[in-house]
Enzyme design. Structure first.
Site, mmCIF file in Angstrom:
data_model
loop_
_atom_site.group_PDB
_atom_site.id
_atom_site.type_symbol
_atom_site.label_atom_id
_atom_site.label_comp_id
_atom_site.label_asym_id
_atom_site.label_seq_id
_atom_site.Cartn_x
_atom_site.Cartn_y
_atom_site.Cartn_z
ATOM 1 N N ASP A 18 46.735 21.171 57.212
ATOM 2 C CA ASP A 18 47.859 21.991 56.757
ATOM 3 C C ASP A 18 48.548 21.392 55.534
ATOM 4 O O ASP A 18 48.750 22.080 54.526
ATOM 5 C CB ASP A 18 48.876 22.172 57.886
ATOM 6 N N ARG A 98 62.483 14.048 63.650
ATOM 7 C CA ARG A 98 62.664 14.891 62.466
ATOM 8 C C ARG A 98 63.841 14.487 61.585
ATOM 9 O O ARG A 98 63.731 14.516 60.356
ATOM 10 C CB ARG A 98 62.783 16.361 62.877
ATOM 11 N N ASP A 127 60.819 22.821 64.152
ATOM 12 C CA ASP A 127 60.821 21.743 63.167
ATOM 13 C C ASP A 127 61.348 22.180 61.811
ATOM 14 O O ASP A 127 61.986 21.395 61.101
ATOM 15 C CB ASP A 127 59.417 21.154 63.024
ATOM 16 N N SER A 182 47.274 21.738 69.441
ATOM 17 C CA SER A 182 47.776 20.891 68.360
ATOM 18 C C SER A 182 48.551 19.728 68.964
ATOM 19 O O SER A 182 49.126 19.843 70.053
ATOM 20 C CB SER A 182 48.672 21.692 67.413
#
Length: 406
Positions: A18, A98, A127, A182
């Site tokens: 990605d 994050r 996110d 994932s």
């Protein structure tokens, strides 16, 4: 001329499919210089391949930072001082990473005099909110490019076609559609989402998924005792051995993983409004939470402890939703940290077949008074007759209401 006047972008870059596609897409669509930032927060992967991939696409400025100690010391430990759990179960392993990444994205953007930052979070997840709220809190006028909200590469086939067209290497399993879920990993946990896990009634696979913990039937038959030392609410030693914060968490991960501690299968409520099924492994965090509550049970005043428990769900929600840098989270943290001044001592635990069992706790600040709590003769330390008036006064409102009903 650069699109929207953007000439230089800092990209949160993992080196995976990605973000590799995003790197090239930014170069093509924005005609800009891309600066990459890769954070080592204990994901257990070699980061140099990310550097080589970035170089391949002409990136001149590549930032790779070892943030493991900062992550545990300044983010994980403050969160665990509050005994933080989201929706009763989730220990916030992804959420707490994050704001750290957002902080360094902004720092590099300032350092490099960049026009914008970019990330690979999708428009459906939490996110994107966490990265961007953090960035705006720390750099109010920052411009943010979120390709998943702009481009039309919204399927795996389109991503693969773009990668092939531009010579972006693709993992064999991703190409064949064999990646069944994932993953997101850091020193606190691994999360598994998507793919076959999108059916909440389908059990997670017994093999090929869990990376940190052994299955219960493979865990040792014999329990293992471990001791944790705390100073002002933070872990400082395991089995008497002092280490840096990230080393201590790594040690707990190994101990917990060996005994099958810390697996979780959860349907959670995302901030963007949808429900999501995720599986998590947090062996070290599960041990840390149990031990921290044990030392607090000995050292915190009852009402302070209950106040913390009242505030914790709100605090957890702030972290989950991305408000780590908000004034309300910082205010709560000041209160939480104040409660930890006497949370010092040692907790003994047994790890056995997925369980974390407290077997003892001691502290120089213990509020436990055996003279008062004993079932034996207390020598007058506590007058049991005092309980009569205490009970009658507390029952007064209920007695009045009962008389009125009759």
């Amino acid at each position: 001329m650069a699109k929207k006047g953007i000439k230089k972008v800092v990209l949160a870059y993992s080196g995976g499919l990605d973000t590799s596609v995003i790197l090239k897409w930014l170069q093509d669509e924005y005609n800009c210089e891309v600066i990459t930032f890769t954070a080592d927060i204990g994901q257990g992967e070699e980061l140099e391949p990310a550097r080589e991939k970035a170089k391949k696409f002409g990136v001149k400025k590549i930032h790779i930072k070892d943030l493991r100690e900062e992550f545990v010391r300044d983010f994980v430990f403050p969160m665990f001082r509050a005994n933080t759990v989201y929706e009763g179960e989730y220990l916030l392993g992804t959420s707490i990473a994050r704001p750290l990444i957002a902080k360094h994205l902004v720092d590099i953007a300032r350092q490099e005099k960049a026009d914008a930052i970019s990330h690979g979070a999708t428009g459906k997840g939490n996110d994107q909110v966490r990265f961007e709220l953090g960035a705006y809190a720390l750099m109010p006028n920052v411009q943010i490019i979120a390709p998943w909200r702009e481009w039309d590469l919204l399927s795996r086939d389109k991503l693969l076609a773009y990668a092939d067209e531009h010579g972006i290497p693709v993992d064999y399993k991703k190409r064949k559609g064999e990646a069944p879920f994932s993953m997101d990993a850091n020193l606190l946990h691994i999360s598994y989402e998507g793919g076959l896990l999108e059916d909440p009634n389908r059990a997670p696979p017994k093999t090929g998924m869990w990376r940190l913990t052994v299955p219960i039937d493979k865990a040792p038959a014999k329990a293992q005792e471990v001791s944790l030392d705390f100073v002002k609410g933070d872990l400082v030693a395991v089995d008497g051995k002092k280490q840096k914060p990230h080393e201590l968490l790594h040690t707990l991960n190994q101990l917990g993983g060996k005994h099958g501690v810390g697996r979780l299968d959860l349907v959670e409520n995302r901030y963007v409004g949808m429900k999501s099924r995720g599986c998590y492994e947090t062996p070290g965090g599960t041990i840390l939470l149990r031990a921290h509550r044990a030392i607090e049970s000995l050292t915190l005043d009852r009402e302070v402890s209950h106040l913390k428990d009242d505030l914790m769900p709100r605090y957890a929600e702030l972290i989950y939703n991305g408000y780590w840098w908000s004034p309300e989270r910082l205010t709560l943290q000041t209160l939480i940290d104040h409660t930890q001044k006497n949370v010092t001592g040692r907790v003994r635990l047994e790890l056995h077949k997925g369980n974390v069992i407290v077997t003892g706790r001691e502290s120089p600040y213990s509020l436990f008074d055996a003279r008062i709590s004993t079932f034996d003769d207390d020598g007058g330390a506590y007058n049991q007759a005092d309980a009569s008036g205490f009970i009658k006064l507390n029952a007064l409102r209920m007695r009045i209401a009962a008389k009125k009903r009759r």
